[in-house]
Each structure stands twice: as C-alpha cells, then as structure tokens.
Design a protein around this motif. Structure first.
Motif, PDB file in Angstrom:
ATOM      1  N   LEU A  43      37.395  46.836  36.801  1.00  0.00           N
ATOM      2  CA  LEU A  43      35.541  46.584  36.525  1.00  0.00           C
ATOM      3  C   LEU A  43      34.563  45.920  37.383  1.00  0.00           C
ATOM      4  CD1 LEU A  43      32.485  45.964  34.832  1.00  0.00           C
ATOM      5  CD2 LEU A  43      33.950  44.106  34.425  1.00  0.00           C
ATOM      6  N   LEU A  44      33.859  46.116  38.088  1.00  0.00           N
ATOM      7  CA  LEU A  44      32.813  45.527  39.493  1.00  0.00           C
ATOM      8  C   LEU A  44      31.421  44.747  38.610  1.00  0.00           C
ATOM      9  CD1 LEU A  44      32.270  44.680  42.057  1.00  0.00           C
ATOM     10  CD2 LEU A  44      32.401  47.084  43.128  1.00  0.00           C
ATOM     11  N   ALA A  45      30.901  44.207  39.396  1.00  0.00           N
ATOM     12  CA  ALA A  45      29.598  44.015  38.724  1.00  0.00           C
ATOM     13  C   ALA A  45      28.817  43.235  40.225  1.00  0.00           C
ATOM     14  CB  ALA A  45      29.403  42.667  38.060  1.00  0.00           C
ATOM     15  N   HIS A  46      27.762  43.664  40.801  1.00  0.00           N
ATOM     16  CA  HIS A  46      27.681  43.176  41.885  1.00  0.00           C
ATOM     17  C   HIS A  46      25.732  43.579  42.414  1.00  0.00           C
ATOM     18  CE1 HIS A  46      27.062  43.583  46.177  1.00  0.00           C
ATOM     19  NE2 HIS A  46      28.674  43.678  46.589  1.00  0.00           N
ATOM     20  N   ASP A  47      25.273  42.785  43.079  1.00  0.00           N
ATOM     21  CA  ASP A  47      24.078  42.770  43.500  1.00  0.00           C
ATOM     22  C   ASP A  47      23.870  42.530  45.034  1.00  0.00           C
ATOM     23  OD1 ASP A  47      23.432  40.029  42.539  1.00  0.00           O
ATOM     24  OD2 ASP A  47      24.128  40.405  40.895  1.00  0.00           O
ATOM     25  N   SER A  48      23.599  41.434  45.168  1.00  0.00           N
ATOM     26  CA  SER A  48      23.031  41.098  46.868  1.00  0.00           C
ATOM     27  C   SER A  48      24.657  40.809  47.043  1.00  0.00           C
ATOM     28  CB  SER A  48      22.505  40.408  46.775  1.00  0.00           C
ATOM     29  OG  SER A  48      22.668  39.299  45.793  1.00  0.00           O
ATOM     30  N   ARG A  49      25.638  40.478  46.055  1.00  0.00           N
ATOM     31  CA  ARG A  49      26.709  39.602  46.034  1.00  0.00           C
ATOM     32  C   ARG A  49      27.516  40.102  45.055  1.00  0.00           C
ATOM     33  NH1 ARG A  49      28.447  35.329  43.770  1.00  0.00           N
ATOM     34  NH2 ARG A  49      26.079  33.965  42.903  1.00  0.00           N
ATOM     35  N   LYS A  50      29.096  40.794  45.146  1.00  0.00           N
ATOM     36  CA  LYS A  50      30.064  40.423  44.167  1.00  0.00           C
ATOM     37  C   LYS A  50      30.001  39.478  42.879  1.00  0.00           C
ATOM     38  CE  LYS A  50      34.524  40.440  44.862  1.00  0.00           C
ATOM     39  NZ  LYS A  50      35.914  40.333  45.210  1.00  0.00           N
ATOM     40  N   ARG A  51      29.677  39.606  41.995  1.00  0.00           N
ATOM     41  CA  ARG A  51      29.610  38.698  41.333  1.00  0.00           C
ATOM     42  C   ARG A  51      30.865  38.247  39.864  1.00  0.00           C
ATOM     43  NH1 ARG A  51      25.168  35.197  41.851  1.00  0.00           N
ATOM     44  NH2 ARG A  51      23.220  37.170  42.238  1.00  0.00           N
ATOM     45  N   VAL A  52      31.099  39.959  39.573  1.00  0.00           N
ATOM     46  CA  VAL A  52      32.225  40.099  38.769  1.00  0.00           C
ATOM     47  C   VAL A  52      33.521  40.964  39.289  1.00  0.00           C
ATOM     48  CG1 VAL A  52      33.659  40.346  36.760  1.00  0.00           C
ATOM     49  CG2 VAL A  52      31.477  38.259  36.771  1.00  0.00           C
ATOM     50  N   ALA A  53      34.583  40.664  39.288  1.00  0.00           N
ATOM     51  CA  ALA A  53      35.692  41.620  39.461  1.00  0.00           C
ATOM     52  C   ALA A  53      37.531  41.150  39.071  1.00  0.00           C
ATOM     53  CB  ALA A  53      35.992  41.698  41.414  1.00  0.00           C
ATOM     54  N   VAL A  54      37.222  42.651  37.911  1.00  0.00           N
ATOM     55  CA  VAL A  54      37.921  41.867  37.146  1.00  0.00           C
ATOM     56  C   VAL A  54      39.224  43.346  37.640  1.00  0.00           C
ATOM     57  CG1 VAL A  54      39.103  42.313  34.685  1.00  0.00           C
ATOM     58  CG2 VAL A  54      37.005  41.309  35.157  1.00  0.00           C
ATOM     59  N   ALA A  55      39.946  43.272  37.782  1.00  0.00           N
ATOM     60  CA  ALA A  55      41.483  44.211  37.817  1.00  0.00           C
ATOM     61  C   ALA A  55      42.803  43.769  37.768  1.00  0.00           C
ATOM     62  CB  ALA A  55      41.207  44.544  39.208  1.00  0.00           C
ATOM     63  N   GLY A  56      44.224  45.221  37.200  1.00  0.00           N
ATOM     64  CA  GLY A  56      44.657  45.040  37.106  1.00  0.00           C
ATOM     65  C   GLY A  56      44.981  44.327  36.173  1.00  0.00           C
ATOM     66  N   SER A  57      44.568  44.320  35.298  1.00  0.00           N
ATOM     67  CA  SER A  57      44.487  43.867  33.125  1.00  0.00           C
ATOM     68  C   SER A  57      45.372  44.597  33.014  1.00  0.00           C
ATOM     69  CB  SER A  57      43.486  43.800  33.070  1.00  0.00           C
ATOM     70  OG  SER A  57      42.783  42.525  33.059  1.00  0.00           O
ATOM     71  N   SER A  58      46.517  44.417  31.964  1.00  0.00           N
ATOM     72  CA  SER A  58      47.089  45.723  31.510  1.00  0.00           C
ATOM     73  C   SER A  58      46.863  45.869  30.311  1.00  0.00           C
ATOM     74  CB  SER A  58      48.311  44.768  30.611  1.00  0.00           C
ATOM     75  OG  SER A  58      47.910  43.982  30.095  1.00  0.00           O
ATOM     76  N   ALA A  59      46.729  47.104  29.552  1.00  0.00           N
ATOM     77  CA  ALA A  59      46.263  47.971  28.074  1.00  0.00           C
ATOM     78  C   ALA A  59      45.895  46.692  27.249  1.00  0.00           C
ATOM     79  CB  ALA A  59      46.804  49.070  28.331  1.00  0.00           C
ATOM     80  N   HIS A  60      46.685  46.108  27.253  1.00  0.00           N
ATOM     81  CA  HIS A  60      46.056  45.732  25.749  1.00  0.00           C
ATOM     82  C   HIS A  60      45.368  43.973  26.084  1.00  0.00           C
ATOM     83  CE1 HIS A  60      49.971  43.368  27.249  1.00  0.00           C
ATOM     84  NE2 HIS A  60      49.173  42.152  26.596  1.00  0.00           N
ATOM     85  N   GLU A  61      44.920  43.588  27.454  1.00  0.00           N
ATOM     86  CA  GLU A  61      44.629  42.591  28.096  1.00  0.00           C
ATOM     87  C   GLU A  61      42.807  42.344  28.200  1.00  0.00           C
ATOM     88  OE1 GLU A  61      46.938  40.461  31.357  1.00  0.00           O
ATOM     89  OE2 GLU A  61      47.887  39.623  29.117  1.00  0.00           O
ATOM     90  N   VAL A  62      42.621  44.451  29.359  1.00  0.00           N
ATOM     91  CA  VAL A  62      41.975  44.465  29.644  1.00  0.00           C
ATOM     92  C   VAL A  62      40.378  44.958  29.207  1.00  0.00           C
ATOM     93  CG1 VAL A  62      42.074  47.141  29.234  1.00  0.00           C
ATOM     94  CG2 VAL A  62      40.446  46.310  31.486  1.00  0.00           C
ATOM     95  N   LEU A  63      40.780  44.593  27.644  1.00  0.00           N
ATOM     96  CA  LEU A  63      39.529  44.786  27.126  1.00  0.00           C
ATOM     97  C   LEU A  63      38.914  43.494  27.102  1.00  0.00           C
ATOM     98  CD1 LEU A  63      36.730  46.569  25.559  1.00  0.00           C
ATOM     99  CD2 LEU A  63      38.229  46.225  23.483  1.00  0.00           C
ATOM    100  N   PRO A  64      39.860  42.060  26.441  1.00  0.00           N
ATOM    101  CA  PRO A  64      39.346  40.679  26.617  1.00  0.00           C
ATOM    102  C   PRO A  64      38.688  40.319  28.239  1.00  0.00           C
ATOM    103  CG  PRO A  64      41.134  41.073  24.822  1.00  0.00           C
ATOM    104  CD  PRO A  64      41.165  42.577  25.842  1.00  0.00           C
TER     105      PRO A  64
END
Length: 436
Positions: free
Chosen positions: A277-298
């Motif tokens: 996941l990447l959330a961005h406007d003028s800069r990066k707001r949120v980045a979620v990467a590398g989560s396991s399958a059971h952890e990614v949705l939380p």
C-alpha cells in the motif's frame, strides 16, 4: 470545587458565627445560620475526590460506526462513601450526534475502600484516533446540598478503523476466484498462468494442451491444465490529494477508495498474491510493504485509519517515482485517483509510459451519481443548465478515460456503491486472462 476536611470544618464554624451575628428578631439569622451549617457539614462529609484512583480498559480499536466499550475502574481509598456523578469526557466525534451528554455521565455510589467499574459506550463518527479527555467527579454530601468536584486525566485511545462495508461482496468474489484457482483450473496457457495438473482428454479440449509424453506413458490421451499464477505483486496507490476530498454523498471520495482497496486486498491475499500500500499527495503519507498474508489486511486498516485528504494538488511525479521504487518487478499497480481532466492531463498522463512499460496499470475513480440525476433534469431553466453542465462533466470524464485506455491503462469509473466490487471484478478478469 475541591475542599479538604479542615477547610470544610472552618467553613462550617464561620457559617455558624455569621448566622449568630445576623439580626435574630425574625429568626432569619438562626435559619440562615442553620442552612449554612448544613451546607458546610455536607461538604465535610462528602468523600474527597483528589485521592480517587482510576484504571482504564476495554476496546482500543473499532470499525467506524460500530460501538466501542471503554471501562473505567474507580477506587475510593478514603473512609467515607462516595455518592455523586462521574463524567467521562471524550471528543465530540467519539459519539453519535446528540448522545454525548447522556452517554458520558454516570451515577456512582462507592463505599470507602472499595472500587466500581463504569462502562462508557462510544460510537465514533470519524476515522482515526479518539482520545479521552478529563474524568470529572462530583462528590455529594449525605444531604445532597453541597459537594466537591475535581477532574483527573486518565488517558485512553480508541482507533476508529475504516468500516469495510464492501466485505459483503467478498464471498461471491472468492467463489469466482475458486473457479480460476485450482478447483476449476483454466485449460489454456497464457502469460500469468502456471501448470496445475494432468487429466484425461475430454471432447472440446484444446488439442494444444495435450501432453504427448504423458499420454504415451498412460496409454490414454492426457491434457495439461493451467491456473493463474500465485505470488503476483499488487501495489495499491491511494491519491490523497485535493480531488480525494470532494464529497460524494455523505463522505469524501477517499472513503470509497479505502473501501475498494480493502476488498481488493482481502481478495488478492486469498489468491496467494502479495499486496502493498502507498498513500501519497505532495509527499508519501503511508507505505505498508512486506506484510505476511494474515497480517496485511489488519496492517492496511490501521494505516488507513488516520488518512485524511490533503487540500492541495498531488505531486504525480513524486507519486510515480515512489510507486516504481516499491514495485521494482512486474506488478499490478492500482491507482485510486480522480478522472478530472486537468490533473490527469498535466500530471499523470505524461508519466504513464514509465508505469505501463513494465507494469499492468488499473486506474479506479469514484464517480458522483448526482451527475446522472442532474443530466436528466428538465422543465426549468436552472434544470436545463444543470443538465448541460453535468453532461459536459460526464463527457470530459469519458474522454479522459479513453485517452488513458490508449496508453494501456484499464480505467474504472464507478459510484461509491459500485467501485469496490467493480475493482474486484477487474482484478479477477485480469487474472483469468493471464495478464498478472
């Protein structure tokens, strides 16, 4: 007002003296003195509030719109019983409109040396963190004429997560996924498919799928079956700039985009794919990467909880550069943004070749269903002008979508109620076609 026992006793004596000094010919002085003494004695006998001890517990997360239960344990270390009221104050957005005054106040009867548990039910109306304010206690005397009051800071935080209303569409999409993945394997090979198993030839099978070596070993005609590849990479990019702040119905466009991203994530992880996941406007707001399958949705729901639209244009060059860093290999990039002509033409379209050269790109935009209502308006001058403006807006969006399609982008333009299932259907279609 918080009074110590000594202060209250001095107040009672002072009240008695004042009452005796007042003129007593009509008895007013004695009556006034008696009332003042009763008030002062009530203050003396009221349990102190400064020494109360508090411990919080309960829910720390809740889906937006659902109730959260927060417990407050009050301990009275003094020897006097506490009779009074407790107000557990929170921010206004932690309550349903009009319920804060009643839901935050509790009647308390607490003997000395004991403790009681108070339960407060919150129903947040906004995503994000909601913090407890002060706990105010009013301790009344046995006559109820006077009391003491004091406030305490007892911190606690309840995080309101996105509601994920589109999860109702997940079972039907999972059923379609099972048709693609293993239980009913696809019979033709293409980019994005992998070998699944061998089975006996049936009339109507593609002769190109016959495995001649296996057929010779089995003394029967065997065909290969294929299934969509697993472990594909998907990058969900949320544009949190100015266009995401536009309200469609009762909520900003960003809320519908979050819901669509959650449904896609839940579906893709069940398919064995990796989602970032990447959330961005003028800069990066949120980045979620590398989560396991059971952890990614939380992880996604917690990261999305605090996202708010920024009231300025998105830096598309920075957004694309960050997305390419997070997706160095071939991926499905899902960009949830607007279809307004100016931001797309000036910001995104010149950068599309950098994305489509290596990646499969889907652009999903939240449409305003009011445009359809306005476009059908007739009968008055205002309705006709409104219909013309709405039709022009729809034509501009269609033209923008067509230009993006010519650059190899799959474009979705759907209202809030349809954007999430439409994005899930597009993902399944790409997977069935072997384009992932």
């Amino acid at each position: 007002m918080a009074l110590t026992g000594r202060t209250a006793l001095l107040a009672a004596l002072g009240a008695l003296v004042v009452g005796l000094l007042l003129p007593s010919r009509t008895g007013i002085g004695l009556v006034t003195g008696a009332v003042l003494v009763a008030v002062a004695v009530d203050l003396v006998l009221a349990a102190p509030v400064r020494g109360l001890r508090f411990v919080r517990g309960g829910d720390t997360t809740v889906r937006l719109g659902e109730p959260a239960t927060v417990e407050l344990t009050v301990t009275n270390p003094s020897g006097r019983p506490l009779r009074g009221l407790v107000r557990d104050a929170w921010a206004p957005s932690a309550w349903r409109p009009g319920t804060a005054e009643t839901a935050s106040r509790h009647t308390l009867a607490l003997p000395g040396g004991e403790r009681r548990r108070i339960t407060t039910v919150l129903t947040p109306t906004r995503r994000g963190d909601h913090h407890a304010h002060r706990v105010t206690v009013r301790s009344l005397g046995p006559l109820g004429l006077a009391g003491r009051q004091g406030s305490h800071l007892v911190p606690w935080t309840v995080r309101a997560l996105p509601p994920f209303a589109s999860r109702k569409h997940l079972p039907s999409r999972l059923a379609r996924l099972r048709e693609l993945d293993g239980r009913t394997s696809v019979l033709t090979r293409g980019q994005g498919t992998e070998f699944d198993s061998l089975r006996e030839y049936l009339p109507g099978d593609d002769v190109r799928s016959i495995d001649w070596r296996a057929s010779a070993r089995r003394n029967t005609v065997a065909v290969r079956t294929w299934r969509p590849e697993r472990d594909r990479h998907i990058l969900v990019v949320l544009d949190t700039g100015r266009t995401s702040a536009g309200r469609v119905g009762d909520a900003p466009r960003l809320d519908a985009a979050l819901d669509a991203a959650l449904l896609l994530t839940a579906l893709a992880t069940r398919a064995g794919d990796r989602v970032d996941l990447l959330a961005h406007d003028s800069r990066k707001r949120v980045a979620v990467a590398g989560s396991s399958a059971h952890e990614v949705l939380p992880a996604f729901t917690h990261a999305m909880a605090g996202l708010e639209p920024a009231l300025h244009e998105t830096d598309m060059r920075s957004l694309v550069a960050t997305a390419l860093k997070m997706a160095p290999q071939r991926s499905l990039i899902v960009l949830l943004t607007g279809l307004d002509a100016a931001p797309v033409e000036d910001g995104l379209r010149p950068l599309l070749p950098m994305l489509t050269k290596r990646h499969e790109v889907v652009l999903a935009s939240v449409a305003d269903p009011r445009l359809d209502v306005l476009a059908a308006g007739r009968g008055t001058v205002e309705a006709v002008y409104g219909a013309a403006a709405a039709e022009q807006t729809r034509a501009d969006r269609r033209a923008t979508a067509e230009r993006l399609t010519r650059h190899g982008v799959t474009v979705l333009d759907a209202p809030p109620a349809r954007i999430a299932p439409a994005l899930a259907d597009t993902y399944l279609a790409l997977k069935a076609a072997g384009r992932l």
